[in-house]
Design a protein around this motif. Structure first.
Motif, PDB file in Angstrom:
ATOM      1  N   GLU A   1       1.050  -0.713   0.381  1.00  0.00           N
ATOM      2  CA  GLU A   1       0.098   0.410   0.271  1.00  0.00           C
ATOM      3  C   GLU A   1       0.570   1.222  -0.104  1.00  0.00           C
ATOM      4  O   GLU A   1       2.350   1.002   0.005  1.00  0.00           O
ATOM      5  N   GLU A   2       0.213   2.933   0.145  1.00  0.00           N
ATOM      6  CA  GLU A   2       0.884   3.547  -0.665  1.00  0.00           C
ATOM      7  C   GLU A   2       0.431   5.050  -0.132  1.00  0.00           C
ATOM      8  O   GLU A   2      -0.581   4.660  -0.474  1.00  0.00           O
ATOM      9  N   PHE A   3       0.727   6.102   0.070  1.00  0.00           N
ATOM     10  CA  PHE A   3       0.221   6.901   0.706  1.00  0.00           C
ATOM     11  C   PHE A   3       1.377   7.973   0.716  1.00  0.00           C
ATOM     12  O   PHE A   3       2.439   8.229   1.178  1.00  0.00           O
ATOM     13  N   LEU A   4       0.417   9.015  -0.293  1.00  0.00           N
ATOM     14  CA  LEU A   4       1.959  10.185  -0.677  1.00  0.00           C
ATOM     15  C   LEU A   4       0.095  11.506  -0.174  1.00  0.00           C
ATOM     16  O   LEU A   4      -0.719  11.769  -0.480  1.00  0.00           O
ATOM     17  N   TYR A   5       1.579  12.634   0.116  1.00  0.00           N
ATOM     18  CA  TYR A   5       0.798  13.444   0.575  1.00  0.00           C
ATOM     19  C   TYR A   5       2.038  15.274   0.179  1.00  0.00           C
ATOM     20  O   TYR A   5       3.391  14.860  -0.060  1.00  0.00           O
ATOM     21  N   VAL A   6       0.314  16.039  -0.302  1.00  0.00           N
ATOM     22  CA  VAL A   6       1.798  16.841  -0.991  1.00  0.00           C
ATOM     23  C   VAL A   6       1.772  18.042  -0.319  1.00  0.00           C
ATOM     24  O   VAL A   6       1.583  18.614   0.358  1.00  0.00           O
ATOM     25  N   LEU A   7       3.418  18.593  -0.912  1.00  0.00           N
ATOM     26  CA  LEU A   7       4.129  19.142   0.029  1.00  0.00           C
ATOM     27  C   LEU A   7       4.143  21.204  -0.774  1.00  0.00           C
ATOM     28  O   LEU A   7       3.525  21.886  -0.255  1.00  0.00           O
ATOM     29  N   ALA A   8       4.118  20.800  -2.296  1.00  0.00           N
ATOM     30  CA  ALA A   8       3.847  21.826  -3.413  1.00  0.00           C
ATOM     31  C   ALA A   8       3.653  21.462  -4.045  1.00  0.00           C
ATOM     32  O   ALA A   8       3.587  20.343  -4.686  1.00  0.00           O
ATOM     33  N   GLY A   9       3.011  22.598  -5.514  1.00  0.00           N
ATOM     34  CA  GLY A   9       2.365  22.077  -6.473  1.00  0.00           C
ATOM     35  C   GLY A   9       1.097  21.173  -7.046  1.00  0.00           C
ATOM     36  O   GLY A   9       0.316  20.727  -5.586  1.00  0.00           O
ATOM     37  N   ARG A  10       0.749  20.940  -7.697  1.00  0.00           N
ATOM     38  CA  ARG A  10      -0.649  20.582  -7.428  1.00  0.00           C
ATOM     39  C   ARG A  10      -1.003  18.844  -8.694  1.00  0.00           C
ATOM     40  O   ARG A  10       0.839  19.118  -9.869  1.00  0.00           O
ATOM     41  N   VAL A  11      -1.227  17.884  -8.616  1.00  0.00           N
ATOM     42  CA  VAL A  11      -0.675  16.837  -9.066  1.00  0.00           C
ATOM     43  C   VAL A  11      -2.008  16.356  -9.030  1.00  0.00           C
ATOM     44  O   VAL A  11      -3.147  16.669  -8.799  1.00  0.00           O
ATOM     45  N   GLN A  12      -2.335  15.006 -10.001  1.00  0.00           N
ATOM     46  CA  GLN A  12      -3.417  14.354 -10.480  1.00  0.00           C
ATOM     47  C   GLN A  12      -3.383  12.913 -10.145  1.00  0.00           C
ATOM     48  O   GLN A  12      -2.227  12.310 -11.295  1.00  0.00           O
ATOM     49  N   VAL A  13      -4.406  12.043  -9.394  1.00  0.00           N
ATOM     50  CA  VAL A  13      -4.164  10.233  -8.828  1.00  0.00           C
ATOM     51  C   VAL A  13      -5.254  10.375  -9.670  1.00  0.00           C
ATOM     52  O   VAL A  13      -6.404  10.551  -9.711  1.00  0.00           O
ATOM     53  N   LEU A  14      -4.430   9.243 -10.617  1.00  0.00           N
ATOM     54  CA  LEU A  14      -5.220   8.579 -11.941  1.00  0.00           C
ATOM     55  C   LEU A  14      -4.995   6.650 -10.908  1.00  0.00           C
ATOM     56  O   LEU A  14      -4.072   6.536 -10.953  1.00  0.00           O
ATOM     57  N   THR A  15      -7.075   6.351 -10.895  1.00  0.00           N
ATOM     58  CA  THR A  15      -6.765   5.013 -10.286  1.00  0.00           C
ATOM     59  C   THR A  15      -7.216   4.566 -11.133  1.00  0.00           C
ATOM     60  O   THR A  15      -7.902   4.644 -11.605  1.00  0.00           O
ATOM     61  N   GLU A  16      -7.629   2.714 -10.859  1.00  0.00           N
ATOM     62  CA  GLU A  16      -8.166   1.986 -11.793  1.00  0.00           C
ATOM     63  C   GLU A  16      -9.607   2.140 -11.477  1.00  0.00           C
ATOM     64  O   GLU A  16     -10.513   2.239 -12.645  1.00  0.00           O
ATOM     65  N   PHE A  17     -10.132   1.886 -10.532  1.00  0.00           N
ATOM     66  CA  PHE A  17     -11.179   1.582 -10.373  1.00  0.00           C
ATOM     67  C   PHE A  17     -11.871   3.425  -9.814  1.00  0.00           C
ATOM     68  O   PHE A  17     -13.293   2.953  -9.535  1.00  0.00           O
ATOM     69  N   TYR A  18     -11.569   4.675  -9.489  1.00  0.00           N
ATOM     70  CA  TYR A  18     -11.899   5.758  -8.823  1.00  0.00           C
ATOM     71  C   TYR A  18     -11.138   6.815 -10.104  1.00  0.00           C
ATOM     72  O   TYR A  18     -10.532   7.090 -11.120  1.00  0.00           O
TER      73      TYR A  18
END
Length: 217
Positions: free
Chosen positions: A156-173
């Protein structure tokens, strides 16, 4: 940042992992030093890592870069985490109570930054061996560096944004846009990838876990 993705461009099964801004072939030198210290032949090391002897030989001779899945096999075979495998020096004790490791700004811990999945990851607290999770300080690179396929691996993994913007793409969401102070926890077996949004290079705290021997599937 760990089992086979469906597309050969994903970091789990086909995108080469290479150190960024690091001396040439640091992993090749590290593997050879680890194998020699254990008194293993190339064949013995390959068996321990569950990889082909020819594959290990190519990595040791800097003739190929391992995929993320292969990097996990090498780390498991030598009884190390990815951060310890990439560290310039031998990691500390793998077991024992009351362990700790500090990560300070700009201090560095001997681990080179490496790229996969369109991101550059620097392992944190790599001096502590035998970790059940691996923290990274990550940069999301230019959109052109991101692979088109999914990443899939155990854990499993956890990501936390410190700066900037991202888009998280996942298979089922549905895609999720995240900015500073926002995060995402996901099952790494699900296809996933992270893309950069905007001109500012995003910086993330990224934590990946891996199942240990005896854990439920």
């Amino acid at each position: 940042m760990p089992v086979v993705a469906e597309t050969p461009t994903s970091p789990a099964d086909g995108a080469p992992i290479r150190p960024a801004n690091a001396p040439p072939a640091p992993l090749a030198e590290r593997l050879r030093r680890l194998r020699t210290a254990r008194g293993w032949t190339l064949a013995q090391a390959a068996k321990a890592c569950a990889v082909a002897r020819s594959t290990l030989s190519k990595i040791e001779n800097a003739q190929m870069s391992p995929t993320y899945e292969l990097l996990l096999k090498l780390a498991d075979g030598f009884g190390l985490g990815i951060g310890e495998l990439l560290a310039a020096d031998d990691a500390g004790p793998a077991h024992g109570g009351g362990r700790r490791s500090l990560a300070r700004p700009g201090s560095g811990d001997g681990s080179p930054e490496f790229e996969f999945g369109g991101c550059a990851h620097r392992p944190l607290c790599a001096d502590l061996a035998g970790k059940r999770m691996q923290p990274y300080l990550s940069r999301v690179l230019d959109p052109g560096a991101a692979p088109a396929g999914w990443s899939r691996h155990d854990g499993e993994e956890f990501l936390y944004v410190l700066a900037g913007r991202v888009q998280v793409l996942t298979e089922f969401y549905a895609p999720a846009e995240l900015g500073p102070g926002e995060g995402c926890y996901l099952d790494s077996r699900m296809g996933h990838r992270v893309e950069r949004l905007g001109d500012e290079e995003p910086r993330l705290l990224w934590i990946a876990t891996r199942p240990q021997a005896g854990d439920a599937p």
